[in-house]
Design a protein around this motif. Structure first.
Motif, mmCIF file in Angstrom:
data_model
loop_
_atom_site.group_PDB
_atom_site.id
_atom_site.type_symbol
_atom_site.label_atom_id
_atom_site.label_comp_id
_atom_site.label_asym_id
_atom_site.label_seq_id
_atom_site.Cartn_x
_atom_site.Cartn_y
_atom_site.Cartn_z
ATOM 1 N N THR A 1 32.674 35.123 36.265
ATOM 2 C CA THR A 1 33.626 35.935 35.500
ATOM 3 C C THR A 1 32.913 36.771 34.445
ATOM 4 O O THR A 1 33.229 37.948 34.259
ATOM 5 C CB THR A 1 34.687 35.034 34.843
ATOM 6 N N ASP B 1 35.677 40.603 35.971
ATOM 7 C CA ASP B 1 36.932 40.641 36.727
ATOM 8 C C ASP B 1 37.766 39.412 36.370
ATOM 9 O O ASP B 1 37.416 38.294 36.732
ATOM 10 C CB ASP B 1 36.650 40.672 38.228
ATOM 11 N N THR B 2 38.832 39.632 35.658
ATOM 12 C CA THR B 2 39.718 38.539 35.261
ATOM 13 C C THR B 2 41.101 38.662 35.895
ATOM 14 O O THR B 2 42.036 37.987 35.483
ATOM 15 C CB THR B 2 39.869 38.508 33.723
ATOM 16 N N SER B 3 41.211 39.502 36.913
ATOM 17 C CA SER B 3 42.521 39.754 37.534
ATOM 18 C C SER B 3 43.129 38.500 38.159
ATOM 19 O O SER B 3 44.350 38.371 38.216
ATOM 20 C CB SER B 3 42.414 40.865 38.569
ATOM 21 N N GLY B 4 42.320 37.601 38.638
ATOM 22 C CA GLY B 4 42.830 36.395 39.285
ATOM 23 C C GLY B 4 42.990 35.219 38.338
ATOM 24 O O GLY B 4 43.244 34.100 38.782
ATOM 25 N N SER C 1 44.875 33.348 35.130
ATOM 26 C CA SER C 1 46.115 33.266 34.369
ATOM 27 C C SER C 1 45.796 33.225 32.873
ATOM 28 O O SER C 1 45.061 32.343 32.410
ATOM 29 C CB SER C 1 46.881 32.001 34.759
ATOM 30 N N LYS D 1 39.538 38.094 29.360
ATOM 31 C CA LYS D 1 40.883 38.275 29.909
ATOM 32 C C LYS D 1 41.725 39.114 28.957
ATOM 33 O O LYS D 1 42.436 40.032 29.384
ATOM 34 C CB LYS D 1 41.555 36.925 30.170
#
Length: 83
Positions: free
Chosen positions: A25, A30-33, A35, A79
């Protein structure tokens, strides 16, 4: 016989298991996946475990949760920054 060694083994395993995801990460940003609320609650929980470790004077809990807190708060920050 003291079972403190088991605490060190457990702390090492749980902390090391978190490292690959954190590295991936941090490198990719990329923190799209991920929560947001899971990481908010997780990071707060790790901070509580850290405090509890200090209360118990348990070095396995203190060290492992300090490391995991740094990693999880870094991911939480990413995030918040990158969505």
């Amino acid at each position: 016989m003291s079972l403190e060694w088991m605490g060190y083994v457990a702390a090492t395993c749980t902390t090391l298991s978190f490292v690959p995801q954190a590295v991936k990460t941090i490198r990719s940003r990329d923190t799209s996946g991920i929560s947001l609320w899971m990481y908010v609650v997780f990071t707060f929980g790790i901070a509580c475990w850290f405090g509890y470790g200090i209360f118990l004077e348990s070095w396995p809990m203190i060290v492992s949760n300090a490391i995991t807190f740094l990693l999880s708060s870094t991911i939480l920050g990413l995030k918040l920054k990158h969505g």
